[in-house]
Each structure stands twice: as C-alpha cells, then as structure tokens.
Enzyme design. Structure first.
Site, PDB file in Angstrom:
ATOM      1  CD  GLU A 106     -26.370   3.448   1.705  1.00  0.00           C
ATOM      2  OE1 GLU A 106     -26.131   2.119   2.272  1.00  0.00           O
ATOM      3  OE2 GLU A 106     -26.836   4.331   2.506  1.00  0.00           O
ATOM      4  CB  CYS A 122      -0.746   0.006   1.248  1.00  0.00           C
ATOM      5  SG  CYS A 122      -2.109   1.368   1.257  1.00  0.00           S
TER       6      CYS A 122
END
Length: 444
Positions: free
Chosen positions: A414, A95
């Site tokens: 969402e 990452c």
C-alpha cells in the site's frame, strides 16, 4: 433435506473462495516471475526498483514496457544519447542509484567513456538540453516556447522535433522515477552495496556473469585511470573477476603500483578502484547551476506564470494526441501507465487516490475547475501531504522523507502504491508543461 444442503453450501462456498484467492495469488506470482525472467534475459539483472514494484505486477508490466521502449526500442535518438539524458535527469536530484545504473548501461551500448567525466565532456547537442532539464525537474511551469525554439534552431547542433520529444519523455520519466527511488529509500541501497566487504560495485548482479556480460568491451581496453574505473562499473563482476583481469594486464598493474608507490596490496588497489568508481558516478559532475531548485508555485507572480488549467490543455485531449503523433506509440504506453496505477486494487478509496493525484498537480500549478479542492484537506492528513509534496517536488532535499505516522498500519504494497501514484502524477504534470511549450512553438 433442503436445510442440510443449505448448511453444506457455506463451507463449500468458503472453500471455493479460498481456492479462487489462491489461484489469483499464484497467478500474480507467476506474472512477476515471468517479468523478472524477461528482465534477466534482456538486461542480465533485476534492478531494485522493479523488485519493489513487484507487489503490483499489473503496473510493473506497464512500467517495464514503457521504459524498455524509450530506452531500447526504435527511436530517433541513438542508445548512448538516451542513457546519457537519463543520467542528466537523475543527476538533477542527486540520485546516485539511477546515475550509476544508467552509466553502466551507457557503456554497455557503446557510449564514449570520456562523456562520463562530466557534462562539460559531453557533445554540445547534449549540453544544450541542460537548461530544459533543470527547468522541467524543478520548476516545470517555466517551460516555454523559447526553450523549444533554442533547441530546434541551434545551427549545426540543432535538434529535430522527434528527437526533442523523445528526450523530453526520457527526462520526465527519470525525474519522476527519482521520486519513487527516494520515496522507497532505494538510493540508500547504493551506499550499502558500496560498502560491501568484497568490493562489489553498486550495479553488480550475479546474473551478469552468468549471462556472459562480464567481458570487457573493446572501448575499455586502453590503460588509463578513467578507463580502469569505468571497466569496474561496466563489467559488473565481483572482485575475483576484477583480480583476474588485473593479472592479465601486467602493464596496467605496474602503473597502479607506481601510483601507489608499491605500498598497497592488490586488494587495496581493487578497493581504491571502487572508491574511484563511486566518485566517477558522482551526480554533481552532470549538474550546472546547482542553486536552481524547486520554488512554491502558489507564491509566484501568476501574471507571469499562468496556471495550467486542464480544461485548456489536458493529457487526454491535447498531450496524448501530440506526443503519439511525434513519437509513435509512446502515447499509448504512457496512457496505459496512468490508467494502471489509478486502477490498482487497493485499500485506498478512489476519492483518496484522486486527492493525491490532484494535490500533486495543484502544487505544480495545474488546476481542475471541476474538482473541489476541499476534499484534499478532508482526505489527506497534514503529515501525508507534507510527504507527498516532498517526494514529488524535492526528493533530493529530503533524501529519506519522513513517512506519515498513519503508514505504520499499512502494508508495504500500500505504501508502494502511494509512491507509484506520486511518480505517475508527477510524470504527467511534467509532460503537460513540456508538451504545451512544444504546442505553442508549433502554432507560433
């Protein structure tokens, strides 16, 4: 007269609801603004992760409070150790976003720049964490009493139990945060910023210079190739600031010109510094045993790898009390995160959220005897299950996981909520395995 009043009540109620809704919206916006202002005051910038979580300010507040506590507040580990452990954790998943972010913070709190050359340059005590780091990242069910014993009884390099618990919390926090970063495609922002035409480093934020963070720390004064790269990363200023510093250091400029055989302009030199900085932040420098990766728990020999049954070891009964006793108050902060993410107002039903949570725990070897796992297949479509598993278990392999087709109808908030659920379920699972290993060591 009564009929007339009744007819007038509906528009009044409707108007009242609109006003209440607007007040709620304004309140949420003010809450996010306040959180961002606090971030600007404390760090001089608002990172991309916080910006994405801003659609859920209730959770964001809990997340930032926990992150600030483990990285900046009182604790047994010195600040440079904390950020270096975060670098080690993020590197296991390649990452780059988090590796760069914590590299900059590591330097800002006085970390030794030489450590950032790679894991082999770090102190032996930190290198001892490498094994448990890779185990918790890829196969947390392998965490054993022997791993804890090795760290606590390593002679002069041994860890205290309090130090180890804080280190484990940082590792688990960053491993799970990698899932969110890749799930929301934040890591790709790094490549975009790296190609910025003005040579702006990936951790750049205009608020750094505005808050006086553009000064070069004393530890960065020595003229060497590595320190030149580090200073570019640490100062987080734009190319203009970088040129001014280079002009003030004639000796450093001459060395650069000699290396380039006087064939490149100052601007080309700046761009080369940025390229060096990106290599300098290469996650692979902090990884050993790169072939160690995720394996399917269900396909393992369960005679050697016992399922973790929540009835025998749970967060609520066992994990919370142990971690709170060994690392004061962190249990309450983590518990608040778990509760916040599951209680967020959402289009997703409580059954669906529980199915996501329990499915992640299932693929990581954790079982709930009182849960009907048939609900997982009923509530989660196959493409959603594939996405959840990829983001939770091996986000570095997927890089940009393919989002389920059903997501096209969902709002961004969402989708972010689902990624938050994945992150928190992953975090709790990893903590359970680590704390169970510590418990077994303590009672052995």
């Amino acid at each position: 007269m009564i009929i007339c009043t009744s007819k007038m009540e509906y528009p009044l109620r409707s108007q009242c609801k609109r006003v209440q809704k607007q007040v709620m919206v304004n309140s949420e916006k003010e809450r996010v603004s306040l959180l961002f202002m606090k971030a600007l005051v404390s760090r001089g910038s608002v990172d991309a992760v916080s910006q994405q979580m801003a659609s859920h300010p209730q959770y964001l507040e809990s997340f930032l409070r926990t992150q600030h506590y483990i990285l900046h507040m009182d604790g047994p580990l010195p600040l440079p150790y904390r950020h270096y452990i975060a670098i080690m954790a993020a590197a296991r998943y390649h990452c780059s976003y988090l590796v760069c972010l914590h590299s900059a913070q590591f330097l800002r709190v006085g970390g030794d720049p030489l450590w950032l050359q790679g894991l082999e340059a770090a102190p032996p005590r930190l290198r001892l964490l490498d094994h448990i780091n890779k185990v918790l990242a890829h196969q947390p069910w392998l965490a054993a009493c022997s791993h804890i014993q090795t760290l606590l009884k390593a002679g002069e390099q041994c860890w205290s139990l309090a130090e180890l618990v804080q280190a484990v919390v940082i590792l688990a926090h960053c491993h799970s945060l990698c899932s969110f970063v890749f799930g929301c495609d934040t890591d790709s922002d790094l490549a975009h910023l790296a190609k910025s035409p003005n040579g702006t480093p990936p951790t750049f934020c205009p608020f750094d210079a505005a808050n006086g963070n553009a000064n070069v720390p004393q530890s960065l004064k020595a003229p060497s190739e590595q320190i030149t790269r580090r200073r570019s990363l640490d100062s987080s200023c734009d190319m203009v600031c970088l040129k001014e510093r280079i002009q003030r250091s004639q000796e450093e400029q001459e060395k650069k010109e000699e290396r380039l055989l006087q064939t490149q302009t100052l601007q080309q030199t700046d761009l080369e510094d940025e390229e060096e900085m990106l290599c300098f932040a290469d996650p692979s420098h902090f990884i050993t045993d790169p072939d160690f990766c995720h394996q399917e728990f269900a396909r393992r020999d369960e005679d050697h790898l016992q399922v973790l049954r929540v009835q025998d070891y749970s967060w609520e009964v066992h994990g919370f009390s142990l971690i709170n006793r060994l690392y004061s108050d962190i249990g309450h902060l983590l518990d608040d995160r778990f509760r916040s993410v599951t209680s967020l107002p959402s289009l997703h039903s409580s059954d669906l959220k529980r199915a996501i949570w329990n499915y992640i725990h299932y693929v990581l070897g954790i079982r709930y005897d009182d849960y009907d796992y048939g609900e997982v297949n009923q509530l989660l479509e196959r493409d959603l299950k594939l996405y959840i598993k990829a983001v939770a278990c091996f986000p570095d392999v997927t890089k940009t996981p393919v989002c389920p087709l059903s997501w096209t109808l969902l709002k961004a908030s969402e989708r972010i909520h689902v990624n938050l659920l994945i992150m928190e379920a992953r975090l709790q699972a990893e903590l359970l395995y680590a704390l169970r290993a510590i418990t077994r060591y303590m009672i052995a």
